[in-house]
Design a protein around this motif. Structure first.
Motif, PDB file in Angstrom:
ATOM      1  N   ASP A 162       0.829  -1.200   0.000  1.00 48.87           N
ATOM      2  CA  ASP A 162       0.000   0.000   0.000  1.00 48.87           C
ATOM      3  C   ASP A 162       0.864   1.250   0.000  1.00 48.87           C
ATOM      4  OD1 ASP A 162       1.010   0.074   2.519  1.00 48.87           O
ATOM      5  OD2 ASP A 162      -0.904  -0.024   3.568  1.00 48.87           O
ATOM      6  N   GLY A 163       2.000   1.167  -0.655  1.00 52.07           N
ATOM      7  CA  GLY A 163       2.858   2.336  -0.753  1.00 52.07           C
ATOM      8  C   GLY A 163       3.942   2.381   0.299  1.00 52.07           C
ATOM      9  N   GLY A 164       4.015   1.394   1.184  1.00 55.75           N
ATOM     10  CA  GLY A 164       5.121   1.375   2.129  1.00 55.75           C
ATOM     11  C   GLY A 164       4.757   1.110   3.564  1.00 55.75           C
ATOM     12  N   MET A 165       3.492   1.235   3.958  1.00 58.06           N
ATOM     13  CA  MET A 165       3.152   1.065   5.359  1.00 58.06           C
ATOM     14  C   MET A 165       2.552  -0.306   5.653  1.00 58.06           C
ATOM     15  SD  MET A 165       4.129   3.542   7.157  1.00 58.06           S
ATOM     16  CE  MET A 165       3.185   3.281   8.654  1.00 58.06           C
ATOM     17  N   ASN A 166       1.769  -0.866   4.741  1.00 57.86           N
ATOM     18  CA  ASN A 166       1.172  -2.180   4.953  1.00 57.86           C
ATOM     19  C   ASN A 166       0.442  -2.311   6.282  1.00 57.86           C
ATOM     20  OD1 ASN A 166       1.414  -4.675   3.125  1.00 57.86           O
ATOM     21  ND2 ASN A 166       3.243  -3.468   2.702  1.00 57.86           N
ATOM     22  N   THR A 167      -0.456  -1.366   6.560  1.00 56.16           N
ATOM     23  CA  THR A 167      -1.182  -1.393   7.815  1.00 56.16           C
ATOM     24  C   THR A 167      -2.123  -2.577   7.905  1.00 56.16           C
ATOM     25  OG1 THR A 167      -2.785   0.104   6.803  1.00 56.16           O
ATOM     26  CG2 THR A 167      -1.052   1.103   8.128  1.00 56.16           C
ATOM     27  N   ASN A 168      -2.418  -3.233   6.769  1.00 60.47           N
ATOM     28  CA  ASN A 168      -3.325  -4.369   6.804  1.00 60.47           C
ATOM     29  C   ASN A 168      -2.707  -5.578   7.507  1.00 60.47           C
ATOM     30  OD1 ASN A 168      -5.291  -3.003   5.400  1.00 60.47           O
ATOM     31  ND2 ASN A 168      -4.572  -3.704   3.404  1.00 60.47           N
ATOM     32  N   ILE A 169      -1.402  -5.642   7.566  1.00 65.45           N
ATOM     33  CA  ILE A 169      -0.751  -6.806   8.133  1.00 65.45           C
ATOM     34  C   ILE A 169      -1.078  -6.960   9.610  1.00 65.45           C
ATOM     35  CG2 ILE A 169       1.497  -7.834   8.673  1.00 65.45           C
ATOM     36  CD1 ILE A 169       2.546  -6.697   6.087  1.00 65.45           C
ATOM     37  N   LYS A 170      -1.010  -5.890  10.380  1.00 63.42           N
ATOM     38  CA  LYS A 170      -1.304  -5.958  11.811  1.00 63.42           C
ATOM     39  C   LYS A 170      -2.728  -6.431  12.056  1.00 63.42           C
ATOM     40  CE  LYS A 170      -1.239  -3.248  16.076  1.00 63.42           C
ATOM     41  NZ  LYS A 170      -2.627  -3.587  16.464  1.00 63.42           N
ATOM     42  N   GLU A 171      -3.662  -5.869  11.310  1.00 68.69           N
ATOM     43  CA  GLU A 171      -5.063  -6.251  11.491  1.00 68.69           C
ATOM     44  C   GLU A 171      -5.287  -7.712  11.121  1.00 68.69           C
ATOM     45  OE1 GLU A 171      -9.395  -4.865   9.715  1.00 68.69           O
ATOM     46  OE2 GLU A 171      -7.835  -3.355  10.083  1.00 68.69           O
ATOM     47  N   THR A 172      -4.601  -8.181  10.073  1.00 73.04           N
ATOM     48  CA  THR A 172      -4.734  -9.577   9.666  1.00 73.04           C
ATOM     49  C   THR A 172      -4.149 -10.522  10.700  1.00 73.04           C
ATOM     50  OG1 THR A 172      -4.654  -8.968   7.318  1.00 73.04           O
ATOM     51  CG2 THR A 172      -4.163 -11.255   7.870  1.00 73.04           C
ATOM     52  N   LEU A 173      -2.968 -10.199  11.216  1.00 77.84           N
ATOM     53  CA  LEU A 173      -2.325 -11.069  12.210  1.00 77.84           C
ATOM     54  C   LEU A 173      -3.162 -11.194  13.479  1.00 77.84           C
ATOM     55  CD1 LEU A 173       1.481 -10.173  11.998  1.00 77.84           C
ATOM     56  CD2 LEU A 173       0.302 -12.172  11.083  1.00 77.84           C
ATOM     57  N   ASP A 174      -3.890 -10.138  13.830  1.00 81.43           N
ATOM     58  CA  ASP A 174      -4.726 -10.186  15.032  1.00 81.43           C
ATOM     59  C   ASP A 174      -5.868 -11.183  14.901  1.00 81.43           C
ATOM     60  OD1 ASP A 174      -3.338  -8.454  16.627  1.00 81.43           O
ATOM     61  OD2 ASP A 174      -4.442  -6.675  15.993  1.00 81.43           O
ATOM     62  N   GLN A 175      -6.158 -11.625  13.688  1.00 88.42           N
ATOM     63  CA  GLN A 175      -7.257 -12.565  13.478  1.00 88.42           C
ATOM     64  C   GLN A 175      -6.783 -14.006  13.310  1.00 88.42           C
ATOM     65  OE1 GLN A 175      -9.955 -11.071  10.381  1.00 88.42           O
ATOM     66  NE2 GLN A 175      -9.096  -9.038  10.683  1.00 88.42           N
ATOM     67  N   LEU A 176      -5.475 -14.230  13.391  1.00 86.06           N
ATOM     68  CA  LEU A 176      -4.932 -15.571  13.173  1.00 86.06           C
ATOM     69  C   LEU A 176      -4.885 -16.375  14.469  1.00 86.06           C
ATOM     70  CD1 LEU A 176      -1.945 -14.797  10.761  1.00 86.06           C
ATOM     71  CD2 LEU A 176      -4.357 -15.210  10.228  1.00 86.06           C
ATOM     72  N   PRO A 177      -4.986 -17.702  14.376  1.00 80.21           N
ATOM     73  CA  PRO A 177      -4.917 -18.543  15.574  1.00 80.21           C
ATOM     74  C   PRO A 177      -3.541 -18.561  16.211  1.00 80.21           C
ATOM     75  CG  PRO A 177      -5.000 -19.900  13.597  1.00 80.21           C
ATOM     76  CD  PRO A 177      -5.288 -18.493  13.166  1.00 80.21           C
ATOM     77  N   GLY A 178      -2.485 -18.410  15.399  1.00 80.89           N
ATOM     78  CA  GLY A 178      -1.129 -18.388  15.922  1.00 80.89           C
ATOM     79  C   GLY A 178      -0.736 -16.997  16.380  1.00 80.89           C
ATOM     80  N   GLY A 179       0.196 -16.927  17.340  1.00 83.83           N
ATOM     81  CA  GLY A 179       0.588 -15.648  17.917  1.00 83.83           C
ATOM     82  C   GLY A 179       2.007 -15.236  17.564  1.00 83.83           C
ATOM     83  N   LEU A 180       2.262 -13.931  17.591  1.00 84.09           N
ATOM     84  CA  LEU A 180       3.582 -13.382  17.321  1.00 84.09           C
ATOM     85  C   LEU A 180       3.887 -12.304  18.344  1.00 84.09           C
ATOM     86  CD1 LEU A 180       6.069 -13.196  15.445  1.00 84.09           C
ATOM     87  CD2 LEU A 180       4.822 -11.454  14.139  1.00 84.09           C
ATOM     88  N   LEU A 181       5.092 -12.377  18.922  1.00 86.16           N
ATOM     89  CA  LEU A 181       5.548 -11.411  19.915  1.00 86.16           C
ATOM     90  C   LEU A 181       6.873 -10.840  19.437  1.00 86.16           C
ATOM     91  CD1 LEU A 181       4.761 -10.599  22.986  1.00 86.16           C
ATOM     92  CD2 LEU A 181       6.643 -12.123  23.599  1.00 86.16           C
ATOM     93  N   ILE A 182       7.020  -9.513  19.466  1.00 85.98           N
ATOM     94  CA  ILE A 182       8.267  -8.868  19.074  1.00 85.98           C
ATOM     95  C   ILE A 182       8.762  -8.020  20.235  1.00 85.98           C
ATOM     96  CG2 ILE A 182       9.394  -7.310  17.441  1.00 85.98           C
ATOM     97  CD1 ILE A 182       7.234  -8.003  15.426  1.00 85.98           C
ATOM     98  N   THR A 183      10.040  -8.198  20.597  1.00 88.79           N
ATOM     99  CA  THR A 183      10.624  -7.411  21.680  1.00 88.79           C
ATOM    100  C   THR A 183      11.835  -6.645  21.173  1.00 88.79           C
ATOM    101  OG1 THR A 183      12.309  -8.956  22.497  1.00 88.79           O
ATOM    102  CG2 THR A 183      10.025  -9.359  23.182  1.00 88.79           C
ATOM    103  N   ASP A 184      12.242  -5.637  21.943  1.00 89.18           N
ATOM    104  CA  ASP A 184      13.503  -4.976  21.647  1.00 89.18           C
ATOM    105  C   ASP A 184      14.629  -5.808  22.245  1.00 89.18           C
ATOM    106  OD1 ASP A 184      13.571  -4.448  24.379  1.00 89.18           O
ATOM    107  OD2 ASP A 184      13.069  -2.331  24.183  1.00 89.18           O
ATOM    108  N   LEU A 185      15.851  -5.309  22.198  1.00 89.98           N
ATOM    109  CA  LEU A 185      16.987  -6.087  22.677  1.00 89.98           C
ATOM    110  C   LEU A 185      17.047  -6.167  24.190  1.00 89.98           C
ATOM    111  CD1 LEU A 185      19.817  -5.067  20.182  1.00 89.98           C
ATOM    112  CD2 LEU A 185      18.042  -6.815  19.985  1.00 89.98           C
TER     113      LEU A 185
END
Length: 418
Positions: free
Chosen positions: A60-83
């Protein structure tokens, strides 16, 4: 108990032992090369494009905001942390897995919530693998859900690098797995896909598709990023997941700063008044048929109460505005009781809670007592406080679609009980 090393090919590797989630601060001793691995990644953006694939369905031009909304609907989970292992992003599936709401998870370390139960040597092995060796890590952990229930589970952690190969984040993957066989199979697949492999578009296609797969074989259909798409992995996750999360909770962070200042210097409470008085004034005017004098009196009473209890206020999983709305509602109810009103009228026009035959439900709050805390909070913010769906989503840390779904299901539930 079999735990796998990055080089495992059918025999349990000796270098990886049972461990817990990322819950210890990353050590920065001189032999770790801290000058090449920054400790803070917030706001990280490279000069490279997020990815260049105009024909990809998610582009979508560089931001891909749809990805976050899509991942929130998936059965599997993803966690991202800083160092430092502080959570920058958590998908909605983590709520089901841990019992903690996403708003409670973001900004915290897993060890402060559900982890931190293992021996020091396990943490040392964990950090040596993902930190020093920059390799994926697979193992079994002992964790505790929010309700206190203890359980063992497998986790899959990998360093996320930028275009220059420097680790910027750590990602913890939680696919839906319910059998030992499926756990072993995914461990093979995960290590094969992540050890020494580039984190390109095909990798993220695989990761997201795997998170969409249920244990019974069902899978959500996802658009692909494209096989020839260039991706800077760290920047891709920052733009599509971390940055939207930061924006979602920006008001909560800003409020925390203002509250801390006001606790140190009471005169600083005026900043909170200036920030939220206009919205609360409008709240009272809508419910008092435009009676400005009374609305102003109730507004002052609301802030007086909030100021009185400021020293004991503890922020939870919402902004200070949500707290003020609750105080305002209490003040309003007391005013109506004085005037011998029985209930506060609902607002919302076409979205009023109306039974199928057209009558407005009586005694809404009595019915709400039978709902879950989240359902009750969302219904009250919508129909009592008059918040828009977007505002509610911000307050509870969910997507707008998730809030709409909860509202729809809860209305059906209340229709049956009414």
């Amino acid at each position: 108990m079999a735990i796998f090393s990055p080089g495992w090919h059918g025999v349990p590797g000796p270098s990886i032992r049972k461990h817990t989630d990322i819950s210890r601060r990353f050590s920065r001793s001189s032999d770790r090369g801290s000058s090449e691995r920054p400790s803070r990644t917030r706001g990280f953006v490279t000069d490279r494009p997020l990815f260049s694939c105009p024909n990809c369905p998610w582009y979508d031009g560089g931001m891909n905001t749809n990805i976050k909304e899509t991942l929130d609907q998936l059965p599997g989970g993803l966690l991202i942390t800083d160092l430092d292992s502080r959570v920058l992003y958590a998908s909605a599936a983590l709520e089901r897995r841990t019992g903690f709401e996403v708003a409670e998870i973001v900004g915290k370390k897993p060890g402060e919530l559900w982890g931190g139960h293992m021996r020091k040597q396990f943490y040392a092995t964990l950090w040596h693998t993902i930190g020093d060796e920059c390799q994926p890590f697979v193992g079994e952990v002992a964790n505790t859900r929010k309700n206190g229930a203890k359980h063992d589970e497998h986790i899959y952690i990998l360093p996320i690098r930028d275009g220059g190969g420097i680790t910027r984040y750590f990602a913890e993957v939680h696919p839906e797995l319910t059998s030992r066989e499926s756990e072993l199979s995914f461990a093979h697949e995960f290590l094969g896909r992540t050890k020494g492999q580039s984190q390109d578009a095909q990798f993220f296609d695989w990761l997201f598709t795997r998170l969409a797969r249920r244990e019974n074989g069902e899978s959500r259909s996802l658009p692909a990023l494209g096989t020839d798409t260039h991706i800077d992995p760290a920047n891709f996750l920052y733009q599509s997941l971390i940055l939207p999360t930061e924006q979602l909770y920006a008001r909560r962070r800003d409020d925390a700063v203002l509250i801390a200042r006001a606790k140190e210097d009471p005169e600083q409470f005026s900043a909170l008044y200036k920030k939220y008085a206009p919205s609360l004034r409008e709240y009272f005017l809508k419910r008092l048929s435009g009676e400005r004098v009374l609305a102003e009196d109730l507004l002052q009473e609301t802030f007086l109460r909030a100021f009185r209890y400021l020293p004991t206020f503890r922020s939870a999983n919402a902004s200070y505005y949500t707290y003020l709305l609750r105080v305002a509602h209490s003040v309003l109810v007391n005013q109506f009781r004085k005037e011998r009103y029985e209930t506060v009228a609902l607002t919302g026009n076409e979205e009023e809670i109306v039974a199928e035959e057209g009558r407005v439900w009586p005694d809404l709050e009595t019915l709400l007592l039978n709902l879950s805390p989240l359902e009750r909070e969302i219904m009250l913010m919508k129909y009592r406080d008059g918040l828009k769906v977007r505002a509610i989503a911000t307050e509870v840390g969910k997507s707008e679609n998730a809030v709409k779904l909860i509202l729809s299901r809860t209305r059906k539930k209340l229709r049956v009980r009414s």
